[in-house]
Enzyme design. Structure first.
Site, short mmCIF file in Angstrom:
data_model
loop_
_atom_site.label_atom_id
_atom_site.label_comp_id
_atom_site.label_asym_id
_atom_site.label_seq_id
_atom_site.Cartn_x
_atom_site.Cartn_y
_atom_site.Cartn_z
N GLU A 42 0.82 -1.21 0.00
CA GLU A 42 0.00 0.00 0.00
C GLU A 42 0.85 1.26 0.00
O GLU A 42 0.54 2.25 -0.66
CB GLU A 42 -0.95 0.00 1.21
CG GLU A 42 -2.00 -1.09 1.19
CD GLU A 42 -3.05 -0.94 0.10
OE1 GLU A 42 -3.08 0.11 -0.58
OE2 GLU A 42 -3.83 -1.89 -0.09
N ARG A 51 0.54 3.79 -3.13
CA ARG A 51 -0.09 5.08 -2.82
C ARG A 51 0.94 6.19 -2.66
O ARG A 51 0.87 7.23 -3.33
CB ARG A 51 -0.91 4.97 -1.52
CG ARG A 51 -2.05 3.97 -1.59
CD ARG A 51 -2.90 4.03 -0.31
NE ARG A 51 -3.76 2.86 -0.17
CZ ARG A 51 -5.01 2.90 0.28
NH1 ARG A 51 -5.56 4.04 0.64
NH2 ARG A 51 -5.73 1.79 0.40
N ASP A 95 -5.05 -9.48 -7.68
CA ASP A 95 -5.34 -8.64 -8.86
C ASP A 95 -4.13 -7.96 -9.53
O ASP A 95 -3.87 -8.15 -10.71
CB ASP A 95 -6.40 -7.59 -8.50
CG ASP A 95 -6.13 -6.88 -7.16
OD1 ASP A 95 -5.07 -7.11 -6.55
OD2 ASP A 95 -7.00 -6.11 -6.72
N GLU A 109 -12.33 0.82 -9.66
CA GLU A 109 -11.98 -0.11 -10.73
C GLU A 109 -12.93 -0.07 -11.93
O GLU A 109 -12.50 -0.21 -13.08
CB GLU A 109 -11.88 -1.55 -10.18
CG GLU A 109 -10.72 -1.78 -9.24
CD GLU A 109 -10.95 -1.24 -7.83
OE1 GLU A 109 -9.96 -1.07 -7.09
OE2 GLU A 109 -12.14 -1.00 -7.46
#
Length: 457
Positions: free
Chosen positions: A82, A86, A218, A360
Site C-alpha cells: 500500500e 499510494r 489482482d 476499478e
C-alpha cells in the site's frame, strides 16, 4: 468534467480544513485519521490528481507540505504494497509531471526505507516494514507467506525510480521478484492468492488456496502487462507471462451467468490443477480487468486484428458491462463490494453490500473510452458519478455507503485516499476532451498514478 473537478475541490477542501497532513479525513466527524503510518497518504495520493485538474494553488500548498512537513521516520509497521502504490507512486507521479526535485528526494527516501523488505531468502518481499527501523515481517496470519498482489506488484514504481536516479538497485530487487514468479509459474499461468517467501526456494502458497483475479491477487496480473508497456515493449518475459495467464483465465475461470452477464469466477487451487470447484464470487476489485484486457488487446504483438486480441477485447467489454450492471442494478446506482452470484443479474453478497468509493469500474470505463472512443463509457461514468454525488457526499467530503440497496442509509465516517487518487481522477480523465495523459506514453500504476514509459528500443 467541471462537475468532477468540483467534487475534487469539495473533498480536498474538507481534507485541508479538518485533517491536512493526516492519512485520511473522516467525512462525518471531521477527525484526522492515520491508517497508513501517518505520512499524509491522502495528500500524497492526490498530488497528480490536483496537477491534472489544474488545481495549482492546492498542488503548491500540498507540495510545500511535502517539502517541509513530510516525515517518513515513523516507528510503525505498515503495508509494503500500500505504501508503495499510494505514497511512492504518488510522489513519483508528482515528480514526473511537475519536474520538482523535492518529490524525487522524498520518493528516494521512502524507497530506501522500503528496500529492507526485499531481504528475504527468496527475494519476494515481506508484507510489512517499519519505516524507522527497517525491520520487516509478513502479516502474522500469513506466517511464511505473502499475498500474491502485495508481494509481487512493486515493479512499476521501483523501475521508474531506477530510470530517474540511475540507481539499478531499485529495479534489480523488484525485477527479481518477477523472475522468481516466472520460474514457479503454474502451467496455466493461474497462481494461488499467496506465495511462500520465507523458504530457501519460493513456492506457491497454500494459506489461502483460491485462484482469483480479485482481492490478494489482482495487481500481479495487472503488472505483467504494465511492466512490459513501461519498458516500451522490449522485455518479452512480462508479456509472455501476461498472455499465459489470460489464456488460463479464458480456459478455466471465465463464466457466463444465467442472466447473460460474463464474470471471472474464483477457483479452489490444488497442485494437481484440476479445477473442479468454481465459485461465482466476484469482487468489485476485478472490474479493473475490463480495461486491462482492452489495453492488452490494443498492444498485442500479434496485432489488434489477431484472433487473440479480438477475443481479449470482447471479454474486456463484456466484463466492463457486467461491472456497469453492478451499479445500475442496485437501488442507489452504487456497486456492492462483492457479488455472490449472477443468476438474475449481479446479486450482492449479503455481508458485503457496501460501496467503498472504489475506482476499478470507472478505470475500465476510462481506458475503454480512450481506446475505442465509444461514448457509452462516458454515459456509464456519468451515471456512477451522479450516484456518488447523491448518496456518498457529506458536508466535509465523501463517505463509504453502507448498503447499496438502501436509499435512506447515510454515508459512513470513512474515505480512503484512493477516492481522490483514483476514482475522481479516472472520472475526470474520462470526461476530459484534451487529456494530458496519453496511453501510448504513460502507464498507470495500480493506484492510478501515471508514469512516463521508458525511451527504449
Amino acid at each position: 468534467r467541471e462537475h468532477v473537478k468540483n467534487s475534487m475541490k469539495h473533498a480536498w477542501n474538507g481534507y485541508k480544513e479538518y485533517a491536512f497532513g493526516f492519512d485520511e479525513v473522516k467525512p462525518i466527524s471531521g477527525e484526522g485519521s492515520n491508517s497508513w503510518a501517518g505520512i499524509g497518504t491522502t495528500l500524497v495520493d492526490s498530488l497528480d490528481t490536483l496537477w491534472l485538474m489544474d488545481m495549482m494553488n492546492e498542488f503548491n500548498e500540498a507540495r510545500d507540505w511535502v517539502a517541509n512537513e513530510l516525515d517518513l521516520n515513523k516507528n510503525v509497521f505498515t503495508s509494503v504494497f500500500e505504501i508503495t502504490i499510494r505514497s511512492l507512486g504518488g510522489l513519483l507521479a508528482a515528480y514526473d509531471w511537475s519536474g520538482d526535485a523535492v518529490f524525487l528526494e522524498k520518493a528516494t527516501d521512502l524507497a530506501d526505507r522500503i528496500l529492507n523488505a526485499f531481504d528475504t531468502p527468496t527475494g519476494i518481499p515481506y508484507g510489512e516494514v517499519n519505516l524507522m527501523t527497517g525491520e520487516a515481517k509478513n502479516e502474522n496470519w500469513l506466517r511464511n507467506e505473502v499475498s500474491l498482489s502485495a508481494g509481487t506488484s512493486l515493479q512499476v514504481e521501483f523501475r521508474y525510480l531506477t530510470e530517474v536516479t540511475g540507481n539499478r538497485e531499485y529495479a534489480r530487487k523488484a525485477e527479481k521478484v518477477f523472475e522468481v514468479m516466472n520460474e514457479i509459474a503454474p502451467e496455466d499461468g493461474l497462481y494461488p492468492a499467496t506465495v511462500v517467501n520465507m523458504s530457501s526456494k519460493a513456492r506457491l502458497g497454500r494459506r489461502e488456496n483460491k485462484v482469483s483475479f480479485g482481492s490478494r491477487a489482482d495487481s500481479f496480473y495487472e503488472y505483467m502487462l504494465k511492466i512490459w508497456l513501461q519498458g516500451n515493449k522490449t522485455e518479452r518475459m512480462y508479456r509472455d507471462m501476461y498472455d499465459k495467464s489470460i489464456q488460463g483465465m479464458h480456459d478455466k475461470l471465465l463464466q457466463q451467468g444465467e442472466s447473460g452477464l460474463w464474470y471471472i469466477a474464483q477457483s479452489i487451487y490444488n497442485p494437481e490443477h484440476e479445477y473442479t470447484r468454481l465459485n461465482p464470487t466476484f469482487d468489485h476489485l476485478v472490474c479493473f480487468m475490463g480495461g486491462l484486457l482492452a489495453l492488452g488487446a490494443y498492444t498485442d504483438p500479434l496485432g489488434l486484428n489477431s484472433e487473440r486480441a479480438q477475443r481479449d477485447l470482447k471479454t474486456g467489454k463484456a466484463l466492463t458491462y457486467s461491472c456497469y450492471q453492478m451499479y445500475a442494478s442496485s437501488s442507489t446506482g452504487l456497486s456492492p463490494e462483492i457479488i455472490s452470484h449472477w443468476s438474475s443479474g449481479p446479486v450482492p453478497d449479503r455481508f458485503s453490500s457496501f460501496y467503498m468509493l472504489r475506482p476499478e469500474a470507472v478505470e475500465s470505463f476510462y481506458i475503454l473510452h480512450e481506446l475505442t472512443g465509444d461514448p457509452v463509457y462516458r454515459e456509464w461514468g456519468w451515471e456512477v458519478f451522479q450516484s456518488i454525488e447523491k448518496f456518498c457526499k457529506t458536508p466535509i467530503a465523501y463517505g463509504h455507503h453502507p448498503n447499496v440497496q438502501d436509499v435512506n442509509a447515510e454515508p459512513e465516517d470513512k474515505m480512503e485516499s484512493f477516492f481522490l487518487g483514483e476514482t475522481l481522477k479516472y472520472l475526470y480523465l474520462l470526461f476530459d476532451p484534451e487529456s494530458k495523459v496519453d496511453l501510448d506514453n504513460y502507464v498507470f500504476n495500480t493506484e492510478a498514478h501515471p508514469l512516463r514509459i521508458f525511451d527504449r528500443h
